[in-house]
Design a protein around this motif. Structure first.
Motif, PDB file in Angstrom:
ATOM      1  N   SER A  94      -9.904  98.667 -37.244  1.00 31.62           N
ATOM      2  CA  SER A  94     -11.271  98.293 -37.627  1.00 31.62           C
ATOM      3  C   SER A  94     -11.585  96.859 -37.188  1.00 31.62           C
ATOM      4  O   SER A  94     -10.704  96.014 -37.059  1.00 31.62           O
ATOM      5  N   PHE A  95     -12.873  96.613 -36.996  1.00 25.29           N
ATOM      6  CA  PHE A  95     -13.325  95.254 -36.700  1.00 25.29           C
ATOM      7  C   PHE A  95     -14.038  94.632 -37.905  1.00 25.29           C
ATOM      8  O   PHE A  95     -14.629  93.573 -37.795  1.00 25.29           O
ATOM      9  N   HIS A  96     -13.965  95.301 -39.053  1.00 23.97           N
ATOM     10  CA  HIS A  96     -14.593  94.790 -40.276  1.00 23.97           C
ATOM     11  C   HIS A  96     -13.603  93.904 -41.012  1.00 23.97           C
ATOM     12  O   HIS A  96     -13.005  94.307 -42.004  1.00 23.97           O
ATOM     13  N   LEU A  97     -13.426  92.690 -40.497  1.00 23.86           N
ATOM     14  CA  LEU A  97     -12.447  91.756 -41.040  1.00 23.86           C
ATOM     15  C   LEU A  97     -13.123  90.509 -41.570  1.00 23.86           C
ATOM     16  O   LEU A  97     -14.066  90.001 -40.968  1.00 23.86           O
ATOM     17  N   GLN A  98     -12.599  90.035 -42.688  1.00 26.39           N
ATOM     18  CA  GLN A  98     -13.068  88.789 -43.282  1.00 26.39           C
ATOM     19  C   GLN A  98     -11.923  87.792 -43.233  1.00 26.39           C
ATOM     20  O   GLN A  98     -10.962  87.915 -43.986  1.00 26.39           O
ATOM     21  N   PRO A  99     -11.982  86.783 -42.317  1.00 25.91           N
ATOM     22  CA  PRO A  99     -10.904  85.788 -42.272  1.00 25.91           C
ATOM     23  C   PRO A  99     -10.746  85.107 -43.631  1.00 25.91           C
ATOM     24  O   PRO A  99     -11.726  84.759 -44.284  1.00 25.91           O
ATOM     25  N   ASN A 100      -9.494  84.962 -44.066  1.00 26.65           N
ATOM     26  CA  ASN A 100      -9.242  84.300 -45.344  1.00 26.65           C
ATOM     27  C   ASN A 100      -8.057  83.342 -45.292  1.00 26.65           C
ATOM     28  O   ASN A 100      -7.554  82.907 -46.314  1.00 26.65           O
ATOM     29  N   GLY A 101      -7.648  82.966 -44.091  1.00 22.77           N
ATOM     30  CA  GLY A 101      -6.577  81.994 -43.954  1.00 22.77           C
ATOM     31  C   GLY A 101      -6.404  81.602 -42.500  1.00 22.77           C
ATOM     32  O   GLY A 101      -6.675  82.382 -41.595  1.00 22.77           O
ATOM     33  N   GLY A 102      -5.969  80.379 -42.284  1.00 23.91           N
ATOM     34  CA  GLY A 102      -5.736  79.905 -40.927  1.00 23.91           C
ATOM     35  C   GLY A 102      -6.990  79.440 -40.208  1.00 23.91           C
ATOM     36  O   GLY A 102      -6.978  79.267 -38.996  1.00 23.91           O
ATOM     37  N   ALA A 103      -8.078  79.214 -40.939  1.00 25.55           N
ATOM     38  CA  ALA A 103      -9.325  78.758 -40.321  1.00 25.55           C
ATOM     39  C   ALA A 103      -9.650  77.315 -40.696  1.00 25.55           C
ATOM     40  O   ALA A 103     -10.709  76.815 -40.351  1.00 25.55           O
ATOM     41  N   GLU A 104      -8.723  76.652 -41.383  1.00 27.59           N
ATOM     42  CA  GLU A 104      -8.983  75.314 -41.892  1.00 27.59           C
ATOM     43  C   GLU A 104      -8.506  74.224 -40.933  1.00 27.59           C
ATOM     44  O   GLU A 104      -7.561  74.409 -40.192  1.00 27.59           O
ATOM     45  N   LEU A 105      -9.196  73.112 -40.988  1.00 26.75           N
ATOM     46  CA  LEU A 105      -8.726  71.860 -40.393  1.00 26.75           C
ATOM     47  C   LEU A 105      -8.804  70.847 -41.518  1.00 26.75           C
ATOM     48  O   LEU A 105      -9.892  70.564 -42.035  1.00 26.75           O
ATOM     49  N   ARG A 106      -7.633  70.345 -41.928  1.00 27.42           N
ATOM     50  CA  ARG A 106      -7.631  69.424 -43.068  1.00 27.42           C
ATOM     51  C   ARG A 106      -6.443  68.484 -43.014  1.00 27.42           C
ATOM     52  O   ARG A 106      -5.433  68.760 -42.376  1.00 27.42           O
ATOM     53  N   VAL A 107      -6.605  67.372 -43.709  1.00 27.86           N
ATOM     54  CA  VAL A 107      -5.507  66.418 -43.894  1.00 27.86           C
ATOM     55  C   VAL A 107      -4.692  66.928 -45.071  1.00 27.86           C
ATOM     56  O   VAL A 107      -5.226  67.120 -46.164  1.00 27.86           O
TER      57      VAL A 107
END
Length: 113
Positions: A94-107
């Motif tokens: 499926s392509f019905h995905l909701q990213p919930n990790g690994g999308a952050e840029l942080r200190v």
């Protein structure tokens, strides 16, 4: 290359924190740039190193962690690994995905003196 502006933002954050907390020297800086954050880690490191001379970043050890992407599949109700945005669910296709990790840029943290 938006990594140059990201590096400028990191430097600004470090300088603001130094002014607020009263430290004079940054020894180490640990960042997190998830695989889904859209950040070229090598370009970010280069930009940080280019900004470093004459700033608090000068001489600091900079570590950048790259956690893998993950997403919640709305069709099969699983959390799955996701290498890049636009990929299909590895479990059901499926392509019905909701990213919930690994999308952050942080200190993550700073070592200072």
């Amino acid at each position: 290359m938006h990594e140059a502006s990201l590096a400028g933002g990191v430097l600004q954050l470090v300088e603001e924190t130094a002014a607020r907390e009263g430290f004079q020297r940054l020894l180490a800086l640990r960042l997190e740039a998830g695989q889904l954050a859209g950040v070229d880690v090598r370009a970010l490191r280069f930009a940080l190193e280019a900004l470093a001379p004459g700033t608090l970043l000068e001489g600091a050890v900079i570590a950048i962690e790259e956690p893998p992407g993950q997403a919640w599949c709305l069709d099969c109700s699983q959390t799955v690994a996701l290498a890049q945005r636009g990929d299909a669910c590895p479990a059901c296709g499926s392509f019905h995905l909701q990213p919930n990790g690994g999308a952050e840029l942080r200190v993550l943290d700073m070592q200072v003196e």
